[in-house]
Design a protein around this motif. Structure first.
Motif, mmCIF file in Angstrom:
data_model
loop_
_atom_site.group_PDB
_atom_site.id
_atom_site.type_symbol
_atom_site.label_atom_id
_atom_site.label_comp_id
_atom_site.label_asym_id
_atom_site.label_seq_id
_atom_site.Cartn_x
_atom_site.Cartn_y
_atom_site.Cartn_z
ATOM 1 N N ASP A 52 8.085 -7.754 -0.504
ATOM 2 C CA ASP A 52 8.776 -8.961 0.233
ATOM 3 C C ASP A 52 10.106 -8.476 0.623
ATOM 4 O OD1 ASP A 52 5.756 -10.093 0.578
ATOM 5 O OD2 ASP A 52 6.989 -11.695 -0.336
ATOM 6 N N THR A 53 10.035 -9.431 1.234
ATOM 7 C CA THR A 53 12.157 -8.752 1.897
ATOM 8 C C THR A 53 12.272 -10.247 2.878
ATOM 9 O OG1 THR A 53 11.871 -6.733 2.728
ATOM 10 C CG2 THR A 53 13.710 -7.765 3.837
ATOM 11 N N ALA A 123 21.296 -1.623 -0.060
ATOM 12 C CA ALA A 123 21.497 -1.412 -1.189
ATOM 13 C C ALA A 123 21.423 -2.452 -1.669
ATOM 14 C CB ALA A 123 23.113 -0.631 -1.419
ATOM 15 N N GLY A 124 22.524 -3.532 -1.170
ATOM 16 C CA GLY A 124 22.083 -4.683 -2.379
ATOM 17 C C GLY A 124 21.329 -5.967 -1.753
ATOM 18 N N ASN A 125 20.416 -5.466 -0.615
ATOM 19 C CA ASN A 125 19.091 -6.467 -0.907
ATOM 20 C C ASN A 125 19.284 -7.715 -0.007
ATOM 21 O OD1 ASN A 125 16.444 -6.379 -0.833
ATOM 22 N ND2 ASN A 125 16.805 -7.708 -2.454
ATOM 23 N N ARG A 126 20.752 -7.844 0.551
ATOM 24 C CA ARG A 126 20.876 -9.100 1.535
ATOM 25 C C ARG A 126 20.874 -8.464 3.021
ATOM 26 N NH1 ARG A 126 24.811 -8.235 -3.114
ATOM 27 N NH2 ARG A 126 25.892 -7.118 -1.717
ATOM 28 N N TRP A 127 20.107 -9.473 3.722
ATOM 29 C CA TRP A 127 19.347 -9.133 4.700
ATOM 30 C C TRP A 127 19.891 -10.679 5.699
ATOM 31 C CZ3 TRP A 127 17.997 -4.645 5.693
ATOM 32 C CH2 TRP A 127 16.702 -3.863 4.821
ATOM 33 N N ASP A 131 15.722 -6.721 11.323
ATOM 34 C CA ASP A 131 15.552 -5.378 11.523
ATOM 35 C C ASP A 131 14.874 -4.052 11.000
ATOM 36 O OD1 ASP A 131 16.371 -2.432 11.769
ATOM 37 O OD2 ASP A 131 18.397 -2.978 10.909
ATOM 38 N N VAL A 132 13.527 -4.291 10.959
ATOM 39 C CA VAL A 132 12.184 -3.529 11.462
ATOM 40 C C VAL A 132 12.541 -1.949 10.552
ATOM 41 C CG1 VAL A 132 10.490 -3.006 12.745
ATOM 42 C CG2 VAL A 132 10.538 -5.138 12.833
ATOM 43 N N ALA A 133 13.840 -1.607 11.084
ATOM 44 C CA ALA A 133 14.222 -0.137 10.513
ATOM 45 C C ALA A 133 14.246 0.059 9.727
ATOM 46 C CB ALA A 133 13.938 0.797 12.370
ATOM 47 N N ALA A 134 15.343 -0.946 9.149
ATOM 48 C CA ALA A 134 16.303 -0.787 7.693
ATOM 49 C C ALA A 134 15.484 -1.084 6.418
ATOM 50 C CB ALA A 134 17.704 -2.191 8.479
ATOM 51 N N ILE A 135 14.766 -2.082 7.150
ATOM 52 C CA ILE A 135 13.464 -3.435 5.685
ATOM 53 C C ILE A 135 12.161 -1.859 5.807
ATOM 54 C CG2 ILE A 135 11.847 -4.850 5.453
ATOM 55 C CD1 ILE A 135 14.081 -6.554 7.214
ATOM 56 N N ALA A 136 11.422 -1.006 6.489
ATOM 57 C CA ALA A 136 10.938 -0.791 6.441
ATOM 58 C C ALA A 136 11.690 0.680 5.676
ATOM 59 C CB ALA A 136 10.218 0.153 7.395
ATOM 60 N N ALA A 137 12.719 1.338 5.706
ATOM 61 C CA ALA A 137 13.267 2.299 4.996
ATOM 62 C C ALA A 137 13.221 1.932 3.919
ATOM 63 C CB ALA A 137 14.715 2.898 5.853
ATOM 64 N N SER A 138 14.016 1.057 3.758
ATOM 65 C CA SER A 138 14.588 0.132 2.290
ATOM 66 C C SER A 138 12.979 -0.122 1.668
ATOM 67 C CB SER A 138 15.156 -0.987 2.650
ATOM 68 O OG SER A 138 15.208 -2.101 1.216
ATOM 69 N N ARG A 139 12.395 -1.105 1.909
ATOM 70 C CA ARG A 139 10.649 -0.456 0.920
ATOM 71 C C ARG A 139 9.713 0.548 1.460
ATOM 72 N NH1 ARG A 139 13.789 -3.908 -0.219
ATOM 73 N NH2 ARG A 139 13.689 -5.976 0.163
#
Length: 194
Positions: A52-53, A123-127, A131-139
């Motif tokens: 989850d994000t 990097a700090g898990n602050r959203w 942003d689908v692409a950034a969340i997908a890359a992070s997860r």
């Protein structure tokens, strides 16, 4: 003004239409906000637990977070906005349902770049935006769809995020804007004449 009226008419038509299957990878290149945003869709798959994000949000229920959960359809991964949780409940968000589920909701386009005056910080898990692409890359999601779904809340039980809060009301204040500008212009003209 005409653009706003077209948007309102399109959204009203799409929101009330029967749910259709979400667009698959073969349709992603043709997706656009004008033609697809707010379309009533459905997807079947399994939520990926523990990914989850939380995205900072302000809703009719106050300030808190949108809970974005990835669902694996077998062909691609899709982010689902399961709903809203207040700030004081963010650490105890109920997990998504286990097993195969069908989610209905509204198709929404990615919101890249962050929120007003705030950039997303993966990097700090602050959203601050979805942003689908950034969340997908992070997860580390495989084959992510370029859009997300705002779930309608029908799958949520007690303690779960509150779904179905998508704003589909758009203010149409063009007449007020026009009258304000004409009044300001008249006052400036009167002031310059005096």
């Amino acid at each position: 003004r005409m653009w706003k009226h077209e948007l309102i008419a399109a959204v009203n038509e799409r929101v009330g239409a029967p749910a259709i299957l979400v667009p698959g990878p073969d349709e992603w290149s043709t997706l656009s906000a004008q033609a697809h945003a707010y379309r009533h869709v459905r997807v079947t798959g399994r939520f990926l637990a523990g990914r989850d994000t939380l995205v900072l949000a302000v809703s009719d229920l106050g300030s808190g977070y949108w809970v974005m959960s990835p669902i694996d359809t077998g062909r691609f991964t899709l982010l689902v906005n399961r709903g809203f949780v207040p700030q004081d409940k963010a650490k105890s968000v109920a997990p998504p349902p286990a097993g195969e589920v069908t989610v209905k909701g509204l198709l929404r386009m990615s919101e890249p770049g962050g929120g007003f005056l705030r950039a997303n910080d993966p990097a700090g898990n602050r959203w601050y935006s979805r942003d689908v692409a950034a969340i997908a890359a992070s997860r580390r999601l495989s084959n992510p769809a370029p859009y997300f779904i705002d779930a309608d809340g029908s799958m949520n039980g007690a303690g779960a995020p509150v779904g179905g809060l998508t704003v589909v009301r758009f203010p149409d204040n063009h007449m007020v804007y026009a009258l304000t500008w004409f009044a300001l212009a008249a006052m400036c003209g009167w002031g310059a004449w005096r």
